[in-house]
Motif scaffolding. Sequence first.
Motif, PDB file in Angstrom:
ATOM      1  N   GLY A 150       0.835  -1.083   0.089  1.00 30.52           N
ATOM      2  CA  GLY A 150      -0.020  -0.006  -0.168  1.00 30.52           C
ATOM      3  C   GLY A 150       1.000   1.317   0.017  1.00 30.52           C
ATOM      4  O   GLY A 150       0.020   2.456   0.083  1.00 30.52           O
ATOM      5  N   MET A 151       1.979   1.297  -0.078  1.00 26.65           N
ATOM      6  CA  MET A 151       2.932   2.228   0.039  1.00 26.65           C
ATOM      7  C   MET A 151       3.501   2.682  -1.338  1.00 26.65           C
ATOM      8  O   MET A 151       4.357   3.798  -1.509  1.00 26.65           O
ATOM      9  CB  MET A 151       4.099   2.022   1.022  1.00 26.65           C
ATOM     10  N   ALA A 152       3.486   2.022  -2.374  1.00 25.67           N
ATOM     11  CA  ALA A 152       4.172   2.228  -3.685  1.00 25.67           C
ATOM     12  C   ALA A 152       2.914   3.085  -4.319  1.00 25.67           C
ATOM     13  O   ALA A 152       1.780   3.028  -4.333  1.00 25.67           O
ATOM     14  CB  ALA A 152       4.301   0.968  -4.580  1.00 25.67           C
ATOM     15  N   VAL A 153       3.616   3.710  -5.473  1.00 30.42           N
ATOM     16  CA  VAL A 153       2.676   4.521  -6.413  1.00 30.42           C
ATOM     17  C   VAL A 153       2.942   3.766  -7.754  1.00 30.42           C
ATOM     18  O   VAL A 153       3.889   3.245  -8.114  1.00 30.42           O
ATOM     19  CB  VAL A 153       3.435   6.080  -6.635  1.00 30.42           C
ATOM     20  N   ALA A 154       1.612   3.715  -8.298  1.00 24.33           N
ATOM     21  CA  ALA A 154       1.591   3.122  -9.655  1.00 24.33           C
ATOM     22  C   ALA A 154       1.449   4.121 -10.866  1.00 24.33           C
ATOM     23  O   ALA A 154       0.494   4.818 -10.608  1.00 24.33           O
ATOM     24  CB  ALA A 154       0.576   1.906  -9.569  1.00 24.33           C
ATOM     25  N   ALA A 155       1.850   3.551 -11.914  1.00 21.48           N
ATOM     26  CA  ALA A 155       1.758   4.592 -12.983  1.00 21.48           C
ATOM     27  C   ALA A 155       1.508   3.742 -14.470  1.00 21.48           C
ATOM     28  O   ALA A 155       1.990   2.294 -14.202  1.00 21.48           O
ATOM     29  CB  ALA A 155       2.895   5.485 -13.133  1.00 21.48           C
ATOM     30  N   GLY A 156       0.716   4.357 -15.309  1.00 21.17           N
ATOM     31  CA  GLY A 156       0.439   3.550 -16.491  1.00 21.17           C
ATOM     32  C   GLY A 156      -0.254   4.385 -17.649  1.00 21.17           C
ATOM     33  O   GLY A 156      -0.359   5.520 -17.132  1.00 21.17           O
ATOM     34  N   GLY A 157      -0.575   3.824 -18.913  1.00 23.90           N
ATOM     35  CA  GLY A 157      -0.998   4.585 -19.975  1.00 23.90           C
ATOM     36  C   GLY A 157      -0.444   5.711 -20.151  1.00 23.90           C
ATOM     37  O   GLY A 157      -0.774   6.777 -20.695  1.00 23.90           O
ATOM     38  N   VAL A 158       1.153   5.425 -20.293  1.00 24.97           N
ATOM     39  CA  VAL A 158       1.937   6.703 -20.445  1.00 24.97           C
ATOM     40  C   VAL A 158       1.993   6.801 -22.050  1.00 24.97           C
ATOM     41  O   VAL A 158       1.971   5.988 -22.853  1.00 24.97           O
ATOM     42  CB  VAL A 158       3.487   6.348 -20.008  1.00 24.97           C
ATOM     43  N   GLN A 159       1.705   8.049 -22.408  1.00 26.84           N
ATOM     44  CA  GLN A 159       1.346   8.452 -23.972  1.00 26.84           C
ATOM     45  C   GLN A 159       1.787   9.871 -23.969  1.00 26.84           C
ATOM     46  O   GLN A 159       1.810  10.584 -23.260  1.00 26.84           O
ATOM     47  CB  GLN A 159       0.148   8.005 -24.411  1.00 26.84           C
ATOM     48  N   GLN A 160       2.417  10.292 -25.493  1.00 30.85           N
ATOM     49  CA  GLN A 160       2.777  11.402 -25.683  1.00 30.85           C
ATOM     50  C   GLN A 160       1.328  12.117 -26.498  1.00 30.85           C
ATOM     51  O   GLN A 160       0.629  11.514 -26.846  1.00 30.85           O
ATOM     52  CB  GLN A 160       3.682  11.368 -26.795  1.00 30.85           C
ATOM     53  N   THR A 161       1.254  13.397 -25.972  1.00 26.17           N
ATOM     54  CA  THR A 161       0.129  14.419 -26.434  1.00 26.17           C
ATOM     55  C   THR A 161       1.003  15.385 -27.337  1.00 26.17           C
ATOM     56  O   THR A 161       1.993  15.667 -27.331  1.00 26.17           O
ATOM     57  CB  THR A 161      -0.681  14.833 -25.501  1.00 26.17           C
ATOM     58  N   GLU A 162      -0.021  16.084 -27.968  1.00 29.27           N
ATOM     59  CA  GLU A 162       0.527  17.405 -28.671  1.00 29.27           C
ATOM     60  C   GLU A 162       1.348  18.406 -27.836  1.00 29.27           C
ATOM     61  O   GLU A 162       2.136  19.267 -28.125  1.00 29.27           O
ATOM     62  CB  GLU A 162      -0.625  17.812 -29.120  1.00 29.27           C
ATOM     63  N   SER A 163       0.997  18.238 -26.368  1.00 25.49           N
ATOM     64  CA  SER A 163       1.747  19.301 -25.600  1.00 25.49           C
ATOM     65  C   SER A 163       2.505  18.829 -24.566  1.00 25.49           C
ATOM     66  O   SER A 163       3.328  19.359 -23.775  1.00 25.49           O
ATOM     67  CB  SER A 163       0.582  20.057 -24.859  1.00 25.49           C
ATOM     68  N   GLY A 164       2.713  17.392 -24.461  1.00 25.90           N
ATOM     69  CA  GLY A 164       3.458  16.901 -23.576  1.00 25.90           C
ATOM     70  C   GLY A 164       3.405  15.198 -23.300  1.00 25.90           C
ATOM     71  O   GLY A 164       3.036  14.709 -24.133  1.00 25.90           O
ATOM     72  N   ILE A 165       3.093  14.885 -22.158  1.00 24.22           N
ATOM     73  CA  ILE A 165       2.987  13.548 -21.620  1.00 24.22           C
ATOM     74  C   ILE A 165       1.793  13.523 -20.984  1.00 24.22           C
ATOM     75  O   ILE A 165       1.248  14.368 -19.843  1.00 24.22           O
ATOM     76  CB  ILE A 165       4.074  13.005 -20.846  1.00 24.22           C
ATOM     77  N   GLN A 166       0.913  12.223 -21.166  1.00 27.28           N
ATOM     78  CA  GLN A 166      -0.240  11.986 -20.418  1.00 27.28           C
ATOM     79  C   GLN A 166      -0.125  10.568 -19.651  1.00 27.28           C
ATOM     80  O   GLN A 166       0.382   9.737 -20.382  1.00 27.28           O
ATOM     81  CB  GLN A 166      -1.427  12.196 -20.975  1.00 27.28           C
ATOM     82  N   TYR A 167      -0.606  10.452 -18.445  1.00 22.79           N
ATOM     83  CA  TYR A 167      -0.542   9.246 -17.920  1.00 22.79           C
ATOM     84  C   TYR A 167      -1.401   9.035 -16.722  1.00 22.79           C
ATOM     85  O   TYR A 167      -2.297  10.238 -16.350  1.00 22.79           O
ATOM     86  CB  TYR A 167       0.869   8.664 -17.240  1.00 22.79           C
ATOM     87  N   ASN A 168      -1.609   7.727 -16.054  1.00 20.98           N
ATOM     88  CA  ASN A 168      -2.519   7.614 -14.749  1.00 20.98           C
ATOM     89  C   ASN A 168      -1.667   7.243 -13.850  1.00 20.98           C
ATOM     90  O   ASN A 168      -0.623   6.405 -13.979  1.00 20.98           O
ATOM     91  CB  ASN A 168      -3.542   6.792 -15.155  1.00 20.98           C
ATOM     92  N   THR A 169      -1.991   7.705 -12.619  1.00 17.09           N
ATOM     93  CA  THR A 169      -1.248   7.258 -11.254  1.00 17.09           C
ATOM     94  C   THR A 169      -2.089   6.889 -10.368  1.00 17.09           C
ATOM     95  O   THR A 169      -3.415   7.253 -10.219  1.00 17.09           O
ATOM     96  CB  THR A 169      -0.470   8.461 -11.011  1.00 17.09           C
ATOM     97  N   LEU A 170      -1.701   6.183  -9.455  1.00 18.17           N
ATOM     98  CA  LEU A 170      -2.697   5.411  -8.318  1.00 18.17           C
ATOM     99  C   LEU A 170      -1.907   5.237  -7.277  1.00 18.17           C
ATOM    100  O   LEU A 170      -0.701   4.909  -7.073  1.00 18.17           O
ATOM    101  CB  LEU A 170      -2.972   4.252  -8.880  1.00 18.17           C
ATOM    102  N   ALA A 171      -2.562   5.631  -5.881  1.00 18.19           N
ATOM    103  CA  ALA A 171      -1.890   5.030  -4.637  1.00 18.19           C
ATOM    104  C   ALA A 171      -3.137   5.000  -3.624  1.00 18.19           C
ATOM    105  O   ALA A 171      -4.153   5.309  -3.884  1.00 18.19           O
ATOM    106  CB  ALA A 171      -0.936   6.287  -4.269  1.00 18.19           C
ATOM    107  N   HIS A 172      -2.818   4.028  -2.605  1.00 16.92           N
ATOM    108  CA  HIS A 172      -3.789   3.819  -1.714  1.00 16.92           C
ATOM    109  C   HIS A 172      -3.794   5.181  -0.820  1.00 16.92           C
ATOM    110  O   HIS A 172      -2.892   5.349   0.013  1.00 16.92           O
ATOM    111  CB  HIS A 172      -3.120   2.644  -0.787  1.00 16.92           C
ATOM    112  N   ASN A 173      -4.847   5.747  -0.460  1.00 17.78           N
ATOM    113  CA  ASN A 173      -5.016   6.819  -0.025  1.00 17.78           C
ATOM    114  C   ASN A 173      -4.946   7.104   1.663  1.00 17.78           C
ATOM    115  O   ASN A 173      -4.497   8.157   1.914  1.00 17.78           O
ATOM    116  CB  ASN A 173      -6.417   7.680  -0.329  1.00 17.78           C
ATOM    117  N   THR A 174      -5.509   5.843   2.226  1.00 20.42           N
ATOM    118  CA  THR A 174      -5.247   5.823   3.878  1.00 20.42           C
ATOM    119  C   THR A 174      -3.736   5.179   4.000  1.00 20.42           C
ATOM    120  O   THR A 174      -3.619   5.389   5.308  1.00 20.42           O
ATOM    121  CB  THR A 174      -6.566   5.344   4.226  1.00 20.42           C
TER     122      THR A 174
END
Length: 343
Positions: free
Chosen positions: A298-322
């Motif tokens: 529950g202490m790691a950060v996850a990332a995915g869906g990394v892609q280039q866009t016209e203005s930079g980089i788009q991605y998703n990130t997730l962490a356990h909030n409590t």
Amino acid sequence: MVNVGVLGATGAVGQRFIQLLSEHDEFELTTVTASPESAGDTYREAAKWRVDTPIPEDVATLEVRETDPDAIPDDVDLLFSSLPSSVAERVEHGFCEAGYVVSSNSSNERTADDVPLVIPEVNADHLDLIEVQRDERGWDGALVKNPNCSTITMVPTLAALDAFGLDTVHVATLQAVSGAGYSGVTSMEILDNVLPHIGGEESKMESESRKLLGEFTGAEVDWHDVDVSASCNRVPTLDGHLENVWAELDDDPTVEAVVDAFEDAASQDLPSAPDPLIHVFEEPDRPQPRLDRMLGGGMAVAAGGVQQTESGIQYNTLAHNTIRGAAGASVLNGELLARDGWL
């Protein structure tokens, strides 16, 4: 062993503290506090236990103390605060004046000039602000904060991207209901629904991110000049904040370079620190809260869906909030305080 206590131990985040500290290798949980109404009860009597593991038996029999410096035993070296911010802003100073070091999850004073706001893997050197704090306030103790649960989900990835010249960030969050506390959102509000506003959350993400990414000069923190815009939404998941991030960068890195930067993000040699800090998924439909919130305990950060866009980089990130976003973040800061000799 370092003797520790939890202020506000009966609430949702307080219970996470109990869960994380009950079997900690370096911390011995000896003291729990709550409201005056609960003082004198055993912890089992005072806490309506809602965490997904059994209440630790050695903690269940502890007597709940009042949240007052005079009620804390002299042999307690470190206090963790999960107090509501309205209470914390009234009482945390008293503990610091009494000589206690407080690692606080409460939102008050996170952006105060002399209060370290810390993610150990990102800005551990900001702890040196304690010297400034003690000089200015005349404290023998200290007050250290961890950031908001949505901020801490995003900032480790932004710190990795800063090598490419972080300029502008837009983020849309999908935040779990546990972030509002057990009674924070009713079932009639959230079932079959999304709440497109969380009071104060957007401004916290926008300000805390810049302080965390800033540079400590020896006397103050020069905030990062990145522009952060946030839209925060409550969704019907129990735990795990998922965030969609769009980052505009001075450079034009490839997806591969961004993934490498995420995967190379430095961990810390601390008991609760995950390794790797950022887990990167190749699958376009990951990370997902139900599947990935417990990465690294529950202490790691996850990332995915990394892609280039016209203005930079788009991605998703997730962490356990409590865990990573609240109690676990404070525990990790406590471990850093102990390791670096601040106790």
